[in-house]
Structures are given as structure tokens and as C-alpha cells.
Enzyme design. Sequence first.
Site, PDB file in Angstrom:
ATOM      1  N   TYR A  36      -3.857  40.515  29.780  1.00 21.65           N
ATOM      2  CA  TYR A  36      -2.809  41.527  29.579  1.00 21.65           C
ATOM      3  C   TYR A  36      -1.831  41.254  28.426  1.00 21.65           C
ATOM      4  CZ  TYR A  36      -4.242  43.605  34.093  1.00 21.65           C
ATOM      5  OH  TYR A  36      -4.935  44.187  35.103  1.00 21.65           O
ATOM      6  N   ASN A  77      -1.658  52.333  21.702  1.00 24.65           N
ATOM      7  CA  ASN A  77      -1.692  51.029  22.374  1.00 24.65           C
ATOM      8  C   ASN A  77      -3.121  50.529  22.550  1.00 24.65           C
ATOM      9  OD1 ASN A  77      -1.744  53.170  24.265  1.00 24.65           O
ATOM     10  ND2 ASN A  77      -1.017  51.879  25.929  1.00 24.65           N
ATOM     11  N   CYS A 102       9.516  49.260  23.883  1.00 23.84           N
ATOM     12  CA  CYS A 102       9.810  48.065  24.688  1.00 23.84           C
ATOM     13  C   CYS A 102      10.675  47.104  23.868  1.00 23.84           C
ATOM     14  CB  CYS A 102       8.515  47.389  25.130  1.00 23.84           C
ATOM     15  SG  CYS A 102       7.735  46.413  23.825  1.00 23.84           S
ATOM     16  N   GLU A 148      -4.989  47.716  24.713  1.00 24.23           N
ATOM     17  CA  GLU A 148      -4.828  46.765  25.811  1.00 24.23           C
ATOM     18  C   GLU A 148      -5.946  45.719  25.811  1.00 24.23           C
ATOM     19  OE1 GLU A 148      -4.108  49.096  29.352  1.00 24.23           O
ATOM     20  OE2 GLU A 148      -2.093  49.597  28.632  1.00 24.23           O
ATOM     21  N   ASN A 149      -5.778  44.723  26.681  1.00 24.58           N
ATOM     22  CA  ASN A 149      -6.727  43.602  26.727  1.00 24.58           C
ATOM     23  C   ASN A 149      -6.826  43.106  28.166  1.00 24.58           C
ATOM     24  OD1 ASN A 149      -7.604  40.654  26.388  1.00 24.58           O
ATOM     25  ND2 ASN A 149      -7.743  41.442  24.311  1.00 24.58           N
ATOM     26  N   ALA A 150      -8.015  42.631  28.554  1.00 23.04           N
ATOM     27  CA  ALA A 150      -8.199  42.084  29.903  1.00 23.04           C
ATOM     28  C   ALA A 150      -7.225  40.924  30.136  1.00 23.04           C
ATOM     29  CB  ALA A 150      -9.635  41.613  30.076  1.00 23.04           C
ATOM     30  N   CYS A 163       1.458  47.234  21.744  1.00 25.31           N
ATOM     31  CA  CYS A 163       2.005  48.588  21.876  1.00 25.31           C
ATOM     32  C   CYS A 163       1.669  49.448  20.645  1.00 25.31           C
ATOM     33  CB  CYS A 163       3.524  48.542  21.994  1.00 25.31           C
ATOM     34  SG  CYS A 163       4.132  47.772  23.493  1.00 25.31           S
ATOM     35  N   GLU A 212       3.605  51.293  18.876  1.00 22.31           N
ATOM     36  CA  GLU A 212       4.577  51.180  17.776  1.00 22.31           C
ATOM     37  C   GLU A 212       4.246  50.022  16.856  1.00 22.31           C
ATOM     38  OE1 GLU A 212       5.094  51.579  21.002  1.00 22.31           O
ATOM     39  OE2 GLU A 212       7.140  52.206  21.437  1.00 22.31           O
TER      40      GLU A 212
HETATM   41  N1  THU Z   1       3.458  50.789  25.613  1.00 20.15           N
HETATM   42  C1  THU Z   1       3.472  51.209  24.311  1.00 20.15           C
HETATM   43  O1  THU Z   1       2.453  51.215  23.624  1.00 20.15           O
HETATM   44  N2  THU Z   1       4.657  51.606  23.791  1.00 20.15           N
HETATM   45  C2  THU Z   1       5.811  51.746  24.506  1.00 20.15           C
HETATM   46  O2  THU Z   1       6.814  52.162  23.949  1.00 20.15           O
HETATM   47  C3  THU Z   1       5.832  51.390  25.916  1.00 20.15           C
HETATM   48  C4  THU Z   1       4.623  50.716  26.438  1.00 20.15           C
HETATM   49  C5  THU Z   1       2.172  50.413  26.187  1.00 20.15           C
HETATM   50  C6  THU Z   1       1.957  48.958  26.481  1.00 20.15           C
HETATM   51  C7  THU Z   1       0.890  49.023  27.561  1.00 20.15           C
HETATM   52  O3  THU Z   1      -0.378  49.146  26.929  1.00 20.15           O
HETATM   53  C8  THU Z   1       1.177  50.303  28.301  1.00 20.15           C
HETATM   54  O4  THU Z   1       1.999  51.080  27.427  1.00 20.15           O
HETATM   55  C9  THU Z   1       1.896  50.105  29.617  1.00 20.15           C
HETATM   56  O5  THU Z   1       3.007  49.324  29.471  1.00 20.15           O
END
Ligand code: THU
Length: 161
Positions: free
Chosen positions: A67, A61, A111, A63-65, A72, A74
Site C-alpha cells: 500500500y 492515482n 493529502c 496503487e500497489n499491493a 496519489c 496529484e
Molecule cells: N488519493 C489521491 O490520489 N489524491 C487525493 O487527493 C486523495 C487520495 C488516492 C490515494 C489512494 O490511492 C486512494 O486515493 C485512497 O486514499
Amino acid sequence: MKKIKVECELNIYQEEQLDTSELELIAKAKDMVRKAYAVYSGFQVGCALRLASGEIITGNNQENASYPAGICAERVALSYANANFPDIPVVSLAIVAYTNGAYTTLPVTPCGICRQVLLECEARFNQAIKIYMYGQNGIHVIDSSRKLLPFSFDKNFLPEK
Ligand code: THU
């Protein structure tokens, strides 16, 4: 009134019940949590997928400031696979999450957006993707993303071109 009932089942395995190639996929997903950029949630996710050629593609994953701009694990792996190997089906995918200094005991599940992307990937190659959702207490295995997303939206709803 009519009713449509959808049944959904998955299998739960311990690591010793999986074969070498399945364990290899999970091990790669475990490795990838270490390189995740999860500075906001502290929830590091690793993903490894296997192509029909046998090659393994990984992601984590990011992430970014801002959000919603985060992505993800996947979708990072699936996008790389589909961008670089547009003719090779994805056959399996493993997901692992790490938080508070340990891999999660509960299996991590894709998700909703990732389920939709998985579905498209299956449809694109007409190939089911077996999904391994890792948890320390057991690995949940489902044989197609279709089962994770019943009553889903796909190209059949769109008008013919
Ligand atoms: N996240 C994933 O990368 N994959 C998942 O299957 C569930 C959630 C990440 C998104 C976010 O960066 C962090 O987990 C919290 O939600």
C-alpha cells in the site's frame, strides 16, 4: 503566552460560475479517473494541472499491493510536469474523485504529502498554484497550496550550503 492565528478561506463555485479554461481543467481531471489504478481502495482520483505555457498535464492515482508504494494523482501529475518542464511554473491544478459509480459529492482535497509537494512546486517557481477541488455539490477553490498547509516546513529551515 503569545498566539499566532492563521486564517484560511476558500471559495465554493458551481460549474456554471467557472470560465472555459477552468472547466477544461476539471473536465480533464474527470476523464483521468477512468484510467486510475485504484484496485485496492476503489477510490479513483484524477488530476489535471495547467502550466504557465497553457499546456495541461494529467495524472491519476497508482496503487500497489504494498500500500505505501502507491502514489496519489496529484503527485503523478506534478512529477511529470516538473520532470518534463523544469522551467515552466504550474499555475493551477484540479482534482476529482470517483467512487461507487459516481463523482464524489464532497470535494476531494490533497493529502498531507501532496500538500508538501505542492508547496515545493510553488516555492520552486515562486508561483502560487490555484487549486480546484471538485465535488458534485460544489467546487472548492483555494488560491495557493500555502493556505492548505499552514506552519509548514520548507527550505528556510535547512542549513545554508
Ligand atoms: N488519493 C489521491 O490520489 N489524491 C487525493 O487527493 C486523495 C487520495 C488516492 C490515494 C489512494 O490511492 C486512494 O486515493 C485512497 O486514499
